[in-house]
Design an enzyme around this catalytic site. Structure first.
Site, mmCIF file in Angstrom:
data_model
loop_
_atom_site.group_PDB
_atom_site.id
_atom_site.type_symbol
_atom_site.label_atom_id
_atom_site.label_comp_id
_atom_site.label_asym_id
_atom_site.label_seq_id
_atom_site.Cartn_x
_atom_site.Cartn_y
_atom_site.Cartn_z
ATOM 1 C CG ASN A 35 -0.219 -0.033 2.687
ATOM 2 O OD1 ASN A 35 0.760 0.675 2.832
ATOM 3 N ND2 ASN A 35 -0.450 -1.073 3.356
ATOM 4 C CG ASP A 45 2.268 -5.745 2.927
ATOM 5 O OD1 ASP A 45 2.732 -5.052 2.167
ATOM 6 O OD2 ASP A 45 2.403 -5.660 4.101
ATOM 7 C CB THR A 133 -6.443 -9.581 -8.557
ATOM 8 O OG1 THR A 133 -5.686 -10.647 -7.781
ATOM 9 C CG2 THR A 133 -6.218 -8.975 -9.523
ATOM 10 N N GLY A 134 -6.634 -8.540 -4.850
ATOM 11 C CA GLY A 134 -7.152 -9.239 -3.485
ATOM 12 C C GLY A 134 -8.002 -8.375 -2.983
#
Ligand code: ADP
Length: 192
Positions: A35, A45, A133-134
């Site tokens: 992010n 992440d 895409t999560g």
């Protein structure tokens, strides 16, 4: 490359798709779907930071202090800490807001920035997750086509031994495999 994937040659580079966990990849660098504040999150992440250990956060904190973070569509590089990969490239993809807020350009930019940074650091093998895409909600079929087109285009100018996509779910792996077939069958393979 691990077994069970898809492999294609793009010039001198191997482009591969595998289903698996990016934290376990034995490549020079893995890419994180980060992010823009470079603050630890969930998803890929969280998995990368857990596996890599505190050295990753130490370098992210330094980058935050120096430049405030990493704007959407750009990337920064840190150590890989305890990971098999020597480096982590933290790329920031867009949050999907319906597709009319520049999301495709920003997603392509996140992939291009990662590859440019990798080339500057003499990285020869690199693994990407499916950025955005999560939690960020980018539709995976659209993201897959864009990601693969962007990488194939970038390989005209940047040299790598392998660019690998590591898809966490079997469904995402199949979506990327289908997208790669489509892209390589279009107009003599590399007109994208
Ligand atoms: P974003 O916020 O950019 O959408 P997420 O981490 O939520 O990032 O999801 C990006 C993709 O990473 C998703 O497809 C998710 O399933 C996948 N993912 C999660 N953990 C891993 C992992 N360990 N290895 C590879 N991909 C992963």
């Amino acid at each position: 490359m691990p077994d069970g994937g898809v492999t294609r040659k793009i010039g001198d580079c191997t482009l591969s798709l595998v289903q698996g966990d990016i934290t376990q990849q034995k490549v020079d660098a893995i890419v994180n779907a980060a992010n823009s504040r470079l603050i630890g999150g969930g998803g890929v992440d969280g998995a990368i930071r857990r596996a890599g250990g505190p050295a990753i956060e130490e370098e992210c904190a330094r980058i935050r202090a120096e430049r405030g973070g990493c704007p959407t569509g750009t990337a920064v590089i840190t150590t890989g800490g305890n990971l098999p990969a020597r480096r982590v490239i933290h790329a920031v993809g867009p949050v999907w807001e319906g597709g009319k807020k520049g999301e495709p350009d920003l997603l392509a930019s996140a992939y291009r920035a990662s590859l440019t940074l990798a080339a500057q650091h003499r990285i020869r093998t690199i693994a990407f997750p499916s950025i955005s895409t999560g939690v960020y909600g980018y539709p995976v079929a659209q993201a897959a086509r864009l990601a693969l087109r962007t990488v194939v285009n970038a390989l005209r100018e940047l040299s790598f031994d392998e660019v690998r996509f590591v898809l966490f779910s079997d469904a995402d792996f199949k979506t990327y495999a289908e997208a790669l077939r489509e892209i390589l069958s279009e107009a003599g393979s590399i007109k994208v």
